[in-house]
Scaffold this motif. Structure first.
Motif, short mmCIF file in Angstrom:
data_model
loop_
_atom_site.label_atom_id
_atom_site.label_comp_id
_atom_site.label_asym_id
_atom_site.label_seq_id
_atom_site.Cartn_x
_atom_site.Cartn_y
_atom_site.Cartn_z
N LEU A 214 0.77 -1.22 0.00
CA LEU A 214 0.09 0.15 -0.04
C LEU A 214 0.90 1.30 0.12
O LEU A 214 0.44 2.18 -0.69
CB LEU A 214 -0.83 -0.01 1.09
N GLU A 215 1.96 1.08 0.77
CA GLU A 215 2.97 2.42 0.65
C GLU A 215 3.43 2.73 -0.73
O GLU A 215 3.43 3.76 -1.04
CB GLU A 215 3.82 2.25 1.70
N GLN A 216 3.86 1.57 -1.46
CA GLN A 216 4.33 1.91 -2.67
C GLN A 216 3.27 2.18 -3.60
O GLN A 216 3.74 3.25 -4.55
CB GLN A 216 4.86 0.60 -3.30
N GLN A 217 2.04 1.79 -3.44
CA GLN A 217 0.99 2.39 -4.33
C GLN A 217 0.81 3.90 -3.92
O GLN A 217 0.43 4.52 -4.83
CB GLN A 217 -0.38 1.49 -4.13
N MET A 218 0.86 4.34 -2.84
CA MET A 218 0.45 5.61 -2.17
C MET A 218 1.49 6.55 -2.97
O MET A 218 1.29 7.72 -3.29
CB MET A 218 0.49 5.59 -0.68
N GLN A 219 2.99 5.93 -2.83
CA GLN A 219 4.00 6.74 -3.23
C GLN A 219 3.77 7.07 -4.82
O GLN A 219 4.29 7.89 -5.43
CB GLN A 219 5.14 6.32 -2.81
N GLN A 220 3.58 5.98 -5.44
CA GLN A 220 3.38 5.99 -6.93
C GLN A 220 2.19 6.89 -7.47
O GLN A 220 2.08 7.62 -8.39
CB GLN A 220 3.00 4.65 -7.66
N THR A 225 0.69 12.57 -9.46
CA THR A 225 -0.17 13.72 -9.15
C THR A 225 -1.63 13.16 -8.92
O THR A 225 -2.78 13.72 -9.18
CB THR A 225 -0.21 14.81 -10.18
N GLU A 226 -1.77 11.81 -8.41
CA GLU A 226 -3.13 11.45 -8.20
C GLU A 226 -3.34 11.39 -6.84
O GLU A 226 -3.47 10.57 -6.19
CB GLU A 226 -3.38 9.92 -8.99
N TYR A 227 -3.70 12.52 -6.59
CA TYR A 227 -3.46 12.90 -4.90
C TYR A 227 -4.91 12.32 -4.05
O TYR A 227 -4.79 12.10 -3.03
CB TYR A 227 -3.69 14.45 -4.65
N GLU A 228 -5.96 12.24 -4.74
CA GLU A 228 -7.10 11.67 -4.12
C GLU A 228 -6.94 10.18 -3.99
O GLU A 228 -7.23 9.70 -2.83
CB GLU A 228 -8.39 12.02 -5.09
N LYS A 229 -6.40 9.70 -4.85
CA LYS A 229 -6.16 8.31 -4.75
C LYS A 229 -4.93 7.99 -3.70
O LYS A 229 -4.82 7.16 -2.56
CB LYS A 229 -5.36 7.45 -6.07
N ALA A 230 -3.94 8.66 -3.58
CA ALA A 230 -2.89 8.38 -2.57
C ALA A 230 -3.43 9.11 -1.12
O ALA A 230 -3.16 8.24 -0.21
CB ALA A 230 -1.73 9.55 -2.70
N ALA A 231 -4.35 10.00 -0.95
CA ALA A 231 -4.92 10.08 0.34
C ALA A 231 -5.82 8.93 0.79
O ALA A 231 -5.80 8.62 1.85
CB ALA A 231 -5.95 11.53 0.34
N ARG A 232 -6.29 8.38 -0.23
CA ARG A 232 -7.32 7.31 0.01
C ARG A 232 -6.28 6.09 0.53
O ARG A 232 -6.65 5.47 1.44
CB ARG A 232 -8.23 6.72 -1.00
N LEU A 233 -5.41 5.75 -0.17
CA LEU A 233 -4.42 4.88 0.29
C LEU A 233 -3.70 5.00 1.74
O LEU A 233 -3.65 4.25 2.58
CB LEU A 233 -3.28 4.64 -0.70
#
Length: 678
Positions: A214-220, A225-233
């Motif tokens: 999950l941390e790798q997916q959040m950083q990616q 610049t998919e900040y909403e997806k990063a915030a959800r992760l």
């Protein structure tokens, strides 16, 4: 009462093979089930002189009218058959369990096309993955609610799932993202099963891979610049961490173990189990056991293991940690290995994290036993039944609404003290507790000490009752407690006389025939004949009455015996607390506490090295310097401080003849529960 010789098997009729035996009463009911490596010596041990048997065993064999046995091949088979028969017949003389509830477990139905996460109780089913058991179902639901955010596995029932398939619309959980909605085809069956397996991996303790993924997916996502997806992760990661915090790591990652601990007294035992899976405490359970038969800790452990793993929900881990090993160990270990299908390590932890965790489980067991006793004591119906049972057993005219209990405490004849505790309506009345210092030198003579303290308590009672004109006071002797008070006796707000002016309906002493005889003699000397008297002997919990050669034996499950035991134990605790305080005061009264620069650690080192203040007083500066941590300047200070105190003054501080007030309310002192003087 049956004579055991009337149903004793003929010599040589009992086989020497392993087996299980049953004692039946005159009505054919099974009253005891036991197992043996060799039936002949075990059964023969029951048919000996009753005087040589434990009282509970003697009661069992005299209640029975017949005995029968079944031969089995191995000790393991005997263990299994014994458990089955105990469950089937519920014999009155076997250990009784109060674990009548089923414990919830978190289950994942991997045997279905679309696996479901749910709370389950009862027998385990094939193809279902279980986690737990947990103490409460809400604990499972809280954990699942956090994990569904990351692993949106189906949780709905079969009916709801089929209805959603028919209408083509998911339930509420599907709309809010806590279900992958396989019912309407949002994910395939294979994708949903993968989610369920990841959920199981996380619950099994393999959490590191999930968090790293999950941390790798959040950083990616943040890099793209998919900040909403990063915030959800990010929120998913926090949810997983909160779920992990609910089951903190207590042992090395990957450790699967059950830890079992006991807290027991003469009548009951509390059993506590922690289930550790993947190094985390995944569940906890416990129960209270009535010690109907005479069992030690090792036998209680064996019974607890049967209760824990003998049912259909058995899930035996790789390690089982216990406070004492069953005897013999091999059959129990072989039985557990057979249940698990692999080697089981049954042992007592000796050091490290597992020993520390075992101490935590033991503290939980102690708290559970204390809570059980508190609940039992606070029940009005139970207290009333206990008082009535005491009245019936002792043949009293009425129930003893006020019970006073006395106990003597000393340490090798020094600092001899006594305690008086008061129970009214079955509850402790701590404001009326009293403590006594034995005035005459009684040494280790508990009988003389008991006579003295009973005499002093009831002489005060007669003196205060004389103020109302109802009683005459016997001529005072050399052991009298002091000047006679004048005027009206002190009374409480409700008009009842204070202090010793209120007599008990039942006087209990801690001890057997000698202590009871001493108390009876003290009452007779004062002309008191309206106070019932008994003694409770701690070893066998026998109730002794004055002038009787045989004790009154109350049933082990009797509420009356439980109340008498609680009264006696409270008197014992109160006496020990007072005795410890006097002992500590005596150790510090030799002047060491007044030596400048001498703290508690070095005072303890000096007393440990020399054994007493008297020997320290006779030591030279050079001898004191040999104690670790004591320099020459400190040694000279100690010698000077002890020399400034006269031996006679020190003797006054340590002699047991020091007179103190007879009555000191319980609230004036603090107690600890470590150590066992007397």
């Amino acid at each position: 009462m049956a004579d055991p010789s009337t149903y004793r098997p003929a010599p040589g009729a009992i086989p020497t093979s392993p087996g299980v035996y049953r004692f039946r009463d005159a009505h054919g009911r099974v009253i005891y089930v036991g197992k043996a490596k060799s039936l002949r010596p075990r059964l023969s041990s029951y048919f000996q002189d009753l005087a040589n048997l434990h009282p509970r065993t003697a009661t069992m064999v005299t209640t029975a009218a017949s005995v029968e046995w079944t031969v089995v091949g191995t000790e393991v088979e005997a263990l299994q058959l014994e458990y089955s028969w105990i469950k089937e017949y519920d014999p009155r003389f076997n250990v009784k369990y109060r674990d009548d509830k089923s414990y919830p477990e978190l289950a994942v139905t991997l045997n279905e096309e679309f696996p479901r996460v749910q709370v389950m109780r009862g027998a385990h089913r094939k193809g279902v993955r279980y986690f737990g058991p947990y103490g409460h179902a809400w604990a499972i639901r809280e954990t699942v609610d956090l994990l569904l955010r990351v692993f949106p596995v189906r949780t709905c029932s079969t009916g709801v799932f089929k209805r959603a398939q028919q209408v083509g619309r998911p339930c509420l959980l599907g709309y809010i993202g806590k279900c992958a909605a396989p019912c309407v085809g949002r994910v395939s069956a294979a994708e949903h099963r993968e989610l369920a397996e990841e959920f199981c991996d996380f619950m099994a303790g393999r959490t590191g891979n999930q968090l790293r993924r999950l941390e790798q997916q959040m950083q990616q996502a943040a890099a793209e610049t998919e900040y909403e997806k990063a915030a959800r992760l990010r929120d998913d990661i926090e949810a997983l961490k909160r779920a992990m915090e609910k089951n903190a790591v207590v042992l090395a990652d990957g450790t699967d173990a059950d830890l079992l601990a006991l807290a027991e007294d003469e009548l009951e035992a509390a059993v506590q189990i922690f289930h550790v899976r993947g190094g985390r405490v995944r569940g906890q359970r416990g129960w209270v056991t009535d010690k109907v038969e005479d069992v030690d800790s090792a036998a209680l452990v064996e019974h607890a293991l049967q209760q824990l793993y003998g049912g259909d929900t058995a899930s035996v881990p790789r390690e089982v940690l216990v406070p004492a090993l069953p005897e013999p160990l091999a059959p129990v270990q072989e039985w557990l290995t057979g249940l698990r299908g692999a080697q089981v390590d049954l042992r007592v932890p000796q050091r490290g994290d597992k020993k520390d965790l075992m101490e935590t489980v033991a503290r939980n067991a102690q708290h559970a036993l204390a809570l059980h006793k508190t609940k039992r004591a606070s029940d009005l119906t139970t207290r009333s039944r206990a008082l009535q049972e005491i009245a019936d057993a002792l043949e009293l005219d009425s129930v003893p609404l006020r019970i006073e209990c006395f106990d003597i405490s000393h340490l090798q004849g020094e600092d001899v003290v006594a305690s008086m505790v008061v129970f009214e309506d079955g509850l402790a009345r701590k404001s009326e507790y009293r403590r006594f210092q034995i005035k005459g030198f009684s040494g280790q003579d508990d009988v003389r000490s008991m006579h003295e303290v009973i005499s002093r308590r009831f002489r005060r009672y007669l003196r205060e009752r004389e103020q109302t004109g109802e009683w005459a006071v016997p001529e005072e002797g050399p052991e009298d407690d002091g000047a006679r008070p004048d005027g009206d006796g002190p009374r409480t707000e409700d008009g009842r006389p204070k202090r010793f002016a209120y007599p008990p309906q039942l006087l209990v002493v801690d001890g057997g025939q000698p202590q009871v005889a001493a108390a009876r003699r003290a009452l007779d000397e004062l002309g008191i004949d309206d106070v019932a008297l008994c003694g409770l002997a701690k070893r066998l919990e026998e109730v002794w009455l004055p002038g009787q050669d045989d004790p009154v034996v109350l049933p082990r499950s009797s509420e009356g015996l439980y109340l008498l035991q609680r009264v006696r134990d409270e008197a014992h605790r109160f006496a020990i607390t007072y005795q410890r305080g006097k002992r500590a005061k005596r150790l510090t009264a030799g002047g060491l506490d007044a030596v400048p620069g001498l703290g508690e650690t070095r005072r303890t080192a000096l007393l440990k090295h020399f054994g007493s203040v008297k020997k320290l007083r006779a030591a030279t500066v050079e001898e004191i310097c040999q104690v670790p941590g004591i320099g020459r300047r400190t040694a000279e200070t100690v010698v000077a401080a002890l020399a400034s105190r006269t031996p006679s003054a020190f003797a006054l501080n340590t002699a047991t003849g020091e007179i103190m007030d007879d009555e000191v309310p319980q609230g004036t002192q603090h107690s600890t529960e470590s150590g066992e003087p007397k």
